[in-house]
Motif scaffolding. Structure first.
Motif, PDB file in Angstrom:
ATOM      1  N   TYR A  37      -4.425  -0.255  -8.496  1.00 57.52           N
ATOM      2  CA  TYR A  37      -5.696  -0.886  -8.149  1.00 57.52           C
ATOM      3  C   TYR A  37      -5.519  -2.317  -7.639  1.00 57.52           C
ATOM      4  O   TYR A  37      -6.509  -3.021  -7.422  1.00 57.52           O
ATOM      5  N   ARG A  48       0.833  -1.202   0.000  1.00 57.28           N
ATOM      6  CA  ARG A  48       0.000   0.000   0.000  1.00 57.28           C
ATOM      7  C   ARG A  48       0.872   1.259   0.000  1.00 57.28           C
ATOM      8  O   ARG A  48       0.567   2.242  -0.675  1.00 57.28           O
ATOM      9  N   THR A  55      -4.881  -5.316  -5.040  1.00 63.63           N
ATOM     10  CA  THR A  55      -5.146  -5.530  -3.622  1.00 63.63           C
ATOM     11  C   THR A  55      -4.303  -6.652  -3.034  1.00 63.63           C
ATOM     12  O   THR A  55      -4.257  -6.800  -1.810  1.00 63.63           O
ATOM     13  N   PHE A 107      -6.354   0.042   0.271  1.00 68.01           N
ATOM     14  CA  PHE A 107      -5.301   0.852  -0.349  1.00 68.01           C
ATOM     15  C   PHE A 107      -4.572   1.784   0.621  1.00 68.01           C
ATOM     16  O   PHE A 107      -3.585   2.396   0.236  1.00 68.01           O
ATOM     17  N   ARG A 137       2.404   1.835  -3.465  1.00 68.54           N
ATOM     18  CA  ARG A 137       1.395   2.437  -4.342  1.00 68.54           C
ATOM     19  C   ARG A 137       1.382   3.948  -4.166  1.00 68.54           C
ATOM     20  O   ARG A 137       1.338   4.710  -5.144  1.00 68.54           O
TER      21      ARG A 137
END
Length: 501
Positions: free
Chosen positions: A81, A40, A83, A157, A43
């Motif tokens: 996007y 996360r 997970t 996220f 990202r």
């Protein structure tokens, strides 16, 4: 070998006293929990407008981030996007990091020390949640709160997906929905004349001219120290932790002044004052969706003049499920056995976009993330309708509403705006970059579902904006690293719909 952090060691020590049976399982879950948080964080480093990252070089199998101080970060390509926890380590100037908290500490950016502490809490608490997860039952749950217990990993996220600083291991086990507890709420009496009350307040929460305000036990112990409280009713905590399902089916939202994920979960006087006006307006507005959306009604809301002592009573989303149907938060879809067909995700995406864009065109932008947005499933798992709960963070456009002949509610303040960028960010960032992306699980899966869904949607200006521009998402890490900047900050993610006309 990874050296346990102080936070991990502290939680392990507390766990040895609170739940000795989890002592061996907890450290086994730590590597996976760190990878989930690091994924996360990566990202965010790859896609948020962080001023300390000056250049990004994307290769077929790697991503390089050049920092303002001359250092470089290297890691895998970052799907905004995705997970799954696919980032197990990144390299800062050649040194490998598998711990997101240590990485943030060594980056040394403004406020990184505090954020690193939150990342450490997130990984440690996530390991605890995974160590104590229940085996998923073969059959669908019968009650709404049982669906919410299945969401073990939290926000799909946010690097602070399970950050619960201020809650000990015993308190997390006692209050976290994924730990499947039953929580005993308390009540604090306040003179009715000193309270702001909207809606109906039940007789059981009144006593000789006083209102009894439901209080979470953590709040009573840590914030309302010394407040005269009395045991009240038990409840099952929902995804937000401070909201509980009561035995009679109603939900009660309590103040919980701890920083969970990003926010302190108190209840503002503004929210209490607006609660019933919003609820009445939203109930009428749902009639414009041809039965595709229900909005849970607020029954009553009260505050003793402080965001630390307030509560909201709401009806349960279960009241909108027919015989044989189930209603569950979108966040729980990823934990649920659904029909194994791409058409299922296409149908759900079409339903969510139809409702979200229709309301946006009318003048209401929902905060439709996976916690607030629920879906009604048929006995075979087909998505039928949506249910929305908690109106505290929607946005209303008086100009759009008036254009459609709808009288705007008599509200002022942060809920009201005619700014199109703000309205679109609210919906697109929560629904598409949040709920739908979390359900799809990857950029390619999200793109395929969106491309199918948009073919049947009316060509409104909002849809054109969605097709043509980058996809907004809250810059959650930037917000934690710049607490001096008020309000939301935003990232522009690669749009899965780019080129779709």
């Amino acid at each position: 070998m990874h050296r346990p952090s102080l936070i991990e060691t502290q939680l392990a020590t507390e766990l040895a006293e609170a739940r000795p049976d989890l002592v061996s399982g907890y450290p086994a879950e730590l590597p996976g929990a760190r990878a989930a948080v690091l994924t996360r964080l990566w990202r965010a480093l790859a896609h948020e407008p962080l001023p300390w990252v000056t250049r990004r070089v994307r290769g077929a199998h790697s991503l390089a981030l050049w920092l303002a101080d001359g250092r470089a970060l290297h890691g895998p390509p970052a799907d905004p996007y995705a997970t799954d926890a696919y980032v197990t380590a990144v390299r800062l100037d050649g040194v490998s990091y598998d711990d997101p908290a240590r990485l943030m500490t060594d980056l040394g950016w403004p406020h990184s020390a505090g954020f690193a502490g939150e990342l450490g809490h997130s990984a440690a608490s996530l390991a605890l949640s995974r160590a104590n997860r229940g085996l998923p039952p073969k059959e669908w749950p019968g009650r709404d709160w049982e669906w919410e217990q299945r969401v073990v990993d939290g926000h799909p996220f946010h690097p602070n997906c399970r950050s619960r600083p201020g809650l000990s291991a015993a308190e997390q086990l006692a209050y976290g929905p994924e730990h499947r507890p039953v929580v005993r709420l308390e009540t604090v009496p306040v003179e009715a004349g000193d309270c702001l009350l909207t809606g109906d307040w039940p007789d059981e929460l009144r006593d000789a001219g006083r209102l009894l305000i439901p209080v979470h036990p953590w709040q009573a112990a840590h914030v309302l120290k010394g407040a005269p409280g009395e045991p009240w009713r038990t409840g099952h905590p929902l995804l937000s932790l401070r909201t509980l399902a009561l035995p009679d089916g109603k939900h009660v939202k309590t103040a919980l002044s701890a920083r969970l994920t990003s926010s302190v979960r108190d209840i503002s006087t503004y929210s209490i004052g607006a609660a019933m006006t919003l609820s009445s307006f939203a109930t009428d507005l749902a009639s414009h969706t041809d039965g595709l959306l229900h909005i849970t009604r607020t029954l009553g809301a009260a505050t003793a003049g402080s965001p630390d002592l307030a509560a909201v009573l709401r009806e349960s989303p279960e009241v909108y499920a027919g015989p044989g149907e189930r209603v569950l938060p979108v966040a729980a879809l990823a934990t649920t056995a659904l029909p194994e067909s791409p058409s299922w995700l296409d149908g759900f995406t079409r339903l969510a976009l139809t409702v979200g864009l229709r309301l946006l065109d009318l003048g209401v932008a929902l905060e439709a993330h996976g916690q607030n947005l629920l879906v009604v499933l048929s006995e075979t798992g087909a998505p039928l309708r949506l249910v929305y709960r908690d109106l505290a963070d929607i946005r209303l456009s008086p100009a759009r509403l008036a254009r459609h002949g709808i009288t705007p509610p008599e509200l002022t303040g942060r809920l009201v705006t005619d700014d199109e960028t703000t309205l679109r960010r609210k919906l697109f960032g929560s629904l598409i970059a949040g709920a739908l992306a979390g359900t799809a699980g990857s950029g390619p899966a999200l793109a395929a579902a969106l491309e199918t869904a948009v073919r049947d949607l009316p060509a409104t200006p909002d849809l054109r904006a969605l097709l043509e521009g980058p996809l907004p998402a809250k810059a959650l890490t930037l917000m934690r690293l710049s607490p001096e900047v008020p309000g939301d900050q935003w990232a522009a993610l690669p749009n899965p719909l780019a080129g779709t006309q």
